[in-house]
Structure formats: C-alpha cells, structure tokens
Design an enzyme around this catalytic site. Structure first.
Site, PDB file in Angstrom:
ATOM      1  CG  HIS A 129       0.049   0.075   2.944  1.00 49.41           C
ATOM      2  ND1 HIS A 129      -0.187   1.605   2.944  1.00 49.41           N
ATOM      3  CD2 HIS A 129      -0.050  -0.710   3.284  1.00 49.41           C
ATOM      4  CE1 HIS A 129       0.515   0.840   4.253  1.00 49.41           C
ATOM      5  NE2 HIS A 129       0.860  -0.148   4.962  1.00 49.41           N
TER       6      HIS A 129
ATOM      7  CG  ASP B  13      -2.665   3.897   2.912  1.00 46.61           C
ATOM      8  OD1 ASP B  13      -2.143   2.891   2.234  1.00 46.61           O
ATOM      9  OD2 ASP B  13      -3.219   4.353   3.833  1.00 46.61           O
TER      10      ASP B  13
ATOM     11  CD  GLU C 120      -2.900  -1.775   5.464  1.00 50.52           C
ATOM     12  OE1 GLU C 120      -2.988  -2.232   6.572  1.00 50.52           O
ATOM     13  OE2 GLU C 120      -1.599  -0.024   6.219  1.00 50.52           O
ATOM     14  CD  GLU C 121      -1.378   2.698   6.975  1.00 48.74           C
ATOM     15  OE1 GLU C 121      -1.742   2.092   8.289  1.00 48.74           O
ATOM     16  OE2 GLU C 121      -0.403   2.175   7.432  1.00 48.74           O
TER      17      GLU C 121
END
Length: 420
Positions: A99, A101, A166-167
């Site tokens: 990811h 982010d 993802e976060e």
C-alpha cells in the site's frame, strides 16, 4: 539454481531501487492523496513491460460489499495500480501486495531529516511511509525487475498489486479482490523483518460510548453529575473487560509473542463546551479486537452486554443509560494453515538469503483477511523492516529492501516454476 543470477540482477538494479524508494517517500501520500505515488508506480511498471491495470474503485460497489469499511472517503481520485508479469503457463501464481497510503506526520519540526525528505543516511532511508510500507512496495517491484533482467521466464504469473487505503481499513485491497486479482499465494510485504512471517490477523472494531451528565455552571459542581468523572468509571470497566478477555482466550499464534494478545481499550475522550461549564456529556472512543477463530460481531455483542450490565448497577447510569455504538474501522479475523506449502516455501527462500529461521506467528489488523476470506488466496505478511513506524523519524533499512527482493525472487522461482 538461479540464486546467483538473481543476486547479480538485483545488484545491477540497486541504484534504481534506491531512487524509486526515495521518489515514493518524497510524495506526501496521506490518506486520500495517494494518486501521485500511483502515477510513479504506473510509469515504473509500464517501463518494465508488464500488463498494467489502473482503475479508481467504484464507491457504490465497494460500499455494497460485506467487507467494506466506511472511511468517509471517496475513491474517485484514488487509483489502484496492478502490474502482471505473465508466465508461460502451467505454474502456480504469486501476488505481492503493497500500500502507498501513509499516516499523518505530526509536527514536522520534530523530524531530524524531514518527514518527506527520503534522506539516505547510514544505510537508512528516512521519511513517513519509508517502512510502512513503501520499502515493501519497492521490494516487490525490484523482485520482478531482477527476474526480467536475469532472463528468468516463470511458468506462473506474478502480480504486483499497489493499493490505496490500507491505513483506514483496506478498501483498496478489497477493490482489487473484487476486480478478480486472486492467486495461489499472496505476500503482503509489510515491515515484519525478514526473520518473521505473519499468517493471520486479528479482527477489530471501533466503538463509541456516550456518557450522559448534567450541564451547568461550575458553581453548581457539587450538585451536578459530571460526565467526565463518570467517564473514568466507564474507562475502568472497559479495562476490567480487557483483562477478563486476556485471561480467557488463547491462540497458539499469539500467546507467546504478544504482551497484549487481544487488545481492548479506550484511546480518546471528548467532553465539555466551556471551561467554566460542567459538560452535558462525554464521548469515549476505542477499539475492541478478536483472535482468529472468533467472530468480531459476536465479540462486539458480548462487550456491549457486559458494559451495559455493569452500568445498570450504578444508580446514575440506571436512569441515564450509556449509549454504545460502532463506527468506522472494522476487520474480520483471518488465518491460513501454518502447514500451507507457501509458508514452507517462503521460509526456505528467506533462510537461503539470511541464514536464519523464520518465526511464524500472528499479526494485528491488516489487509491479509481480504484475499484469504474473499479472494480464495492464501496470504502472509513478510517484508523489510525499519523502525519508528507511525512515529517521528520513521526509517527503513535499505539492505532489508534489497534482501527482501532477493527472497521474493527465490520464492517466485520455486513457487511459480521456471519455463524450460
């Protein structure tokens, strides 16, 4: 058999990997702002001749999926980018997920090298997202670049999956699963370090508890019920529940590794409208988790029943009930079998590079659950490590990025097979 060829190719592309990682770290790809990173990765994968798919996830289709996490963001300008290194056929497929982010940086003046500097100092690359997880993204790209440069044609496909979000909960990976990107095995190159492998994730759910009080001027403080003081009672009730859970549950992947194997706790409180006015209510927010094999929805119900039953013993709460609600981030728990062939294959590939055995265990909340539960794809976490993840002066060990690519390439050769 192909180790020397792989190592020579990775050494040849070492500077390319360094520059790519620095370029990515220098992009402030906070939640909702990943597009410039994806532009860089799309150009990189196209330059390698991969079959590249770039798309913005559809908000409505995502929201209709049972695994969707409501983040409050639109995905219209947040593309995923996937590149496929097509095999000759007849082999098993392998997917790498990373990811782009990152979490917020905090006060930038506290950073030694700057949160978006990408400075390369003493073998470390500094900056937000360097370890979590742009280093892993670069290992994925470098692996395929090395295989190509070494002239190794695989039988099975290798998929390089670059995702957003993802976060905040994983809707980028979910969108990729929904688009049909499955494989015989998937490696999330999260920053575990090359001595550890995660084969599961805990489930989780954010919660909010509203504590009622009596609003009024500070001169009436002894006559009113202050929701802030009542909040401390609720806080301790949640802590008691957490300790009860820790004492009752057990799981082989978590018992020996984690000091807190199944967390529950309140992490945020908001109360009051004026410095000299007793608040009308206090709002507490926190998270509850569960282990693989448990249903997060059942754990939620048990937690709510426990807190409400506790509160009924209090005269104030009996007449002024707590309000408990669920919001935002939530995860299913998921796990693959420790004896799955990909676990052994990746462990062997890692040991061939590092000379050390890999510790197999469980992990916290992450995207692993999505391909496992919804994409028919056995998945693990394994990637290059650094330090200060989600903290000031985050960094990645660049040698870990390089060695991770060496491991991934060996894994690809063994798992996918080599075309004759």
């Amino acid at each position: 058999m192909f180790s020397e060829q792989i190592d020579r190719a990775i050494k040849h592309h070492r500077a390319d990997a360094l520059h790519l990682l620095q370029d990515l770290v220098r992009i402030p790809s906070l939640e909702g702002e990943e597009k410039p990173c994806m532009d860089v990765l799309e150009r990189q994968l196209l330059s390698m001749g991969l079959e590249v798919d770039r798309w913005a996830p559809d908000d409505d289709k995502l929201a209709a999926h049972p695994a969707f996490v409501p983040t409050g963001f639109s995905y219209a300008e947040r593309p995923n980018v996937v590149g496929v290194y097509r095999g000759a056929g007849g082999g098993r497929s392998l997917k790498f997920n990373g990811h782009t982010d990152v979490v917020p940086i905090g006060p930038p003046e506290l950073w030694q090298y700057g949160p978006w500097s990408g400075e390369y100092v003493d073998g470390k690359i500094y900056g937000r997202g360097s370890a979590d997880m742009k280093g892993g993204v670069v290992s994925n790209v470098l692996c395929v670049l090395a295989l190509q440069s070494a002239g190794i044609q695989l039988q099975g496909d290798v998929i390089v999956e670059c995702v957003v979000d993802e976060e905040s909960g994983g809707n980028g990976t979910l969108a990729s699963v929904m688009r049909g990107y499955s494989a015989d095995a998937c490696i999330f190159t999260e920053p575990t370090g090359l001595d550890k492998m995660g084969i599961s994730n805990r489930g989780a759910q954010f919660f909010r508890i509203t504590v009622p009080g009596e609003e009024g001027g500070i001169e009436y403080k002894h006559e009113l019920t202050n929701p802030i003081s009542k909040s401390f009672e609720v806080f301790h009730a949640v802590e008691a529940y957490s300790i009860m859970r820790e004492s009752q549950v057990s799981h082989s992947l978590y018992d020996e590794i984690y000091n807190t194997k199944v967390p529950t706790g309140i992490c945020k409180m908001v109360a009051g409208e004026w410095p000299s006015t007793i608040a009308s209510q206090a709002i507490l927010e926190g998270s509850i988790e569960c282990l693989p094999g448990e249903d997060i929805h059942k754990i939620k119900a048990d937690f709510k029943e426990y807190i409400l039953e506790w509160s009924r013993k209090d005269a104030w709460f009996a007449d002024h009930p707590l309000e408990i609600e669920w919001f935002g981030l939530w995860f299913d728990a998921a796990q693959i079998d420790p004896s799955h062939p990909m676990v052994g294959a990746l462990s062997a590939a890692a040991k061939s590079v590092t000379g050390r055995d890999v510790q197999v265990g469980g992990s916290g909340g992450c995207d692993l659950r999505l391909p496992v539960l919804y994409g028919d794809t056995p998945s693990v976490l394994f990637g290059p490590s650094g330090a200060m993840i989600h903290s000031t002066d985050e960094y990645i060990e660049f040698e870990q990025v390089i060695d991770c690519a060496r491991v991934l390439a060996r894994m690809a050769v063994d798992w996918c097979g080599v075309a004759s």
